[in-house]
Design a protein around this motif. Structure first.
Motif, mmCIF file in Angstrom:
data_model
loop_
_atom_site.group_PDB
_atom_site.id
_atom_site.type_symbol
_atom_site.label_atom_id
_atom_site.label_comp_id
_atom_site.label_asym_id
_atom_site.label_seq_id
_atom_site.Cartn_x
_atom_site.Cartn_y
_atom_site.Cartn_z
ATOM 1 N N MET A 266 35.225 142.786 41.270
ATOM 2 C CA MET A 266 34.849 142.773 39.856
ATOM 3 C C MET A 266 36.028 142.333 38.987
ATOM 4 S SD MET A 266 31.592 143.729 39.472
ATOM 5 C CE MET A 266 31.361 142.606 40.865
ATOM 6 N N GLN A 269 36.479 138.566 39.141
ATOM 7 C CA GLN A 269 35.488 137.913 38.281
ATOM 8 C C GLN A 269 35.883 138.056 36.814
ATOM 9 O OE1 GLN A 269 31.331 138.801 39.188
ATOM 10 N NE2 GLN A 269 31.864 139.242 41.319
ATOM 11 N N THR A 330 29.723 146.949 37.043
ATOM 12 C CA THR A 330 28.584 146.106 37.431
ATOM 13 C C THR A 330 28.728 144.695 36.876
ATOM 14 O OG1 THR A 330 27.277 146.656 35.464
ATOM 15 C CG2 THR A 330 27.101 148.146 37.378
ATOM 16 N N SER A 331 27.928 143.811 37.407
ATOM 17 C CA SER A 331 27.898 142.441 36.885
ATOM 18 C C SER A 331 27.434 142.428 35.433
ATOM 19 C CB SER A 331 26.964 141.567 37.735
ATOM 20 O OG SER A 331 27.456 141.454 39.061
ATOM 21 N N ASP A 335 29.098 140.671 32.196
ATOM 22 C CA ASP A 335 28.338 139.787 31.299
ATOM 23 C C ASP A 335 28.544 140.197 29.840
ATOM 24 O OD1 ASP A 335 27.367 138.335 33.422
ATOM 25 O OD2 ASP A 335 25.457 139.425 33.537
#
Length: 342
Positions: A266, A269, A330-331, A335
């Motif tokens: 994470m 990213q 979390t993704s 976002d």
């Protein structure tokens, strides 16, 4: 609100909670002398490749550092660490409260240099007046460092060789140990680390547990009265199985390492998102802590939507901000960050 403030504000991983609930009706022996704690210790010994390691469970990082360091030093001794070391900057003088001086050395990117350490110790040992000074009785480093950077296996070996040459134990603060071990490019394994220090701790609070740290004495034996010292520090809890059960879950089926790997993924990213927005980094960290430099006028609006840490001023117009991922990131969280960044 989406939080990247720290890695210990997410409760506990469901499998950790499940293990606590499963054994909630048990009546374990208090103070950590229970079957669950013993099972957890055996799992840790196996993971470290140290069948004879002495292991003690404590509840939090500052408590663990103050207790362990105090147990290893005589009254006239101090502990060496880099200027950015956690015990020096973020523990409110907990080590000094035990009446042990922190001897600081300049670090580079949060890391201690074996050459700087060797020079300091050589100068001290050849000082004819050193009997009037605080004696360096312990060397302290963190893995990862306070800035999320890592020691290579060679660097760790070099530091440990210096310590052995001067017969001074090496203590490694592993509050975020899993994140370092699972980082891309890291060449230090848990068994390697355990063979290149005298004592270290495995952080649970910042990696999936409600609370708890596991102190592992490897190269040297623990003080024969460590439990009493632990008790004196208020670091023994009656319901010791509370921590043992959590570490039993964390070290079953590599859960500890899986959670650390997720947080690091994470974070990588997240780094891509910062790059997409042209936001510079304060330091290049391969772990779950990311430090970026944001213009002051953009910090407050962003903080109204996302939790993160103001680490300090980069200059008169920019703030160093820390964003931290965890097992719970979390993704969708990423976002949100991507959408809100200027």
């Amino acid at each position: 609100m989406t939080s990247f403030e720290c890695d210990y504000n997410n409760g506990a991983h469901p499998l950790v909670l499940e293990n606590l609930v499963r054994h909630n009706g048990a009546h374990p022996t208090p103070y950590g002398f229970d079957e669950f704690s013993e099972r957890a210790k055996n799992l840790i010994r196996e993971a470290c490749g140290l069948p004879d390691a002495q292991i003690f469970f404590l509840t939090g990082g500052t408590q663990t550092n103050a207790t362990t360091i105090d147990s290893m030093l005589y009254q006239y001794e101090g502990v060496i660490c880099v200027d950015t070391g956690h015990i020096n900057v973020h523990e409110a003088g907990a080590v000094e409260f035990t009446e042990h001086k922190i001897i600081t050395l300049p670090g580079q990117n949060g890391k201690m240099s074996p050459k700087v350490l060797d020079k300091y110790l050589d100068n001290f040992m050849h000082d004819g007046n050193n009997a009037h000074a605080v004696y360096p009785g312990l060397v302290y480093i963190t893995f990862p460092t306070e800035l999320g950077t890592l020691y290579t296996a060679r660097e760790l070996d070099d530091i440990y060789q210096v310590c052995q040459r001067y017969d001074i134990p090496l203590y490694i603060d592993g509050a975020r140990l899993g994140y370092g071990l699972m980082a891309d490019g890291n060449d230090v394994t848990l068994p390697y680390l355990a063979r290149h220090c005298d004592v270290f701790y495995i952080g649970g609070t910042k990696l999936g547990a409600l609370c708890g740290e596991a102190v592992v004495f490897c190269g040297r034996k623990a003080h024969k009265h460590f439990f009493s010292i632990q008790k004196q520090h208020g670091a023994v809890i009656a319901k010791g199985a509370l921590i043992g059960l959590q570490f039993e879950a964390l070290f079953t089926d590599d859960l500890y390492f899986k959670l650390a790997r997720h947080a690091n993924e994470m974070a990588m990213q997240m780094k891509d998102i910062f790059r997409e927005h042209g936001i510079p980094f304060y330091i290049d960290s391969p772990t779950n802590q990311q430090f970026v430099i944001i213009p002051d006028e953009q910090v407050e609006p962003l903080a109204a939507e996302i939790e993160f840490t103001h680490w300090g001023q980069a200059d008169k117009r920019h703030t160093i901000c820390r964003f931290v991922t965890s097992w719970a990131t979390t993704s969708a969280d990423l976002d949100t960050l991507r959408r809100l960044l200027p």
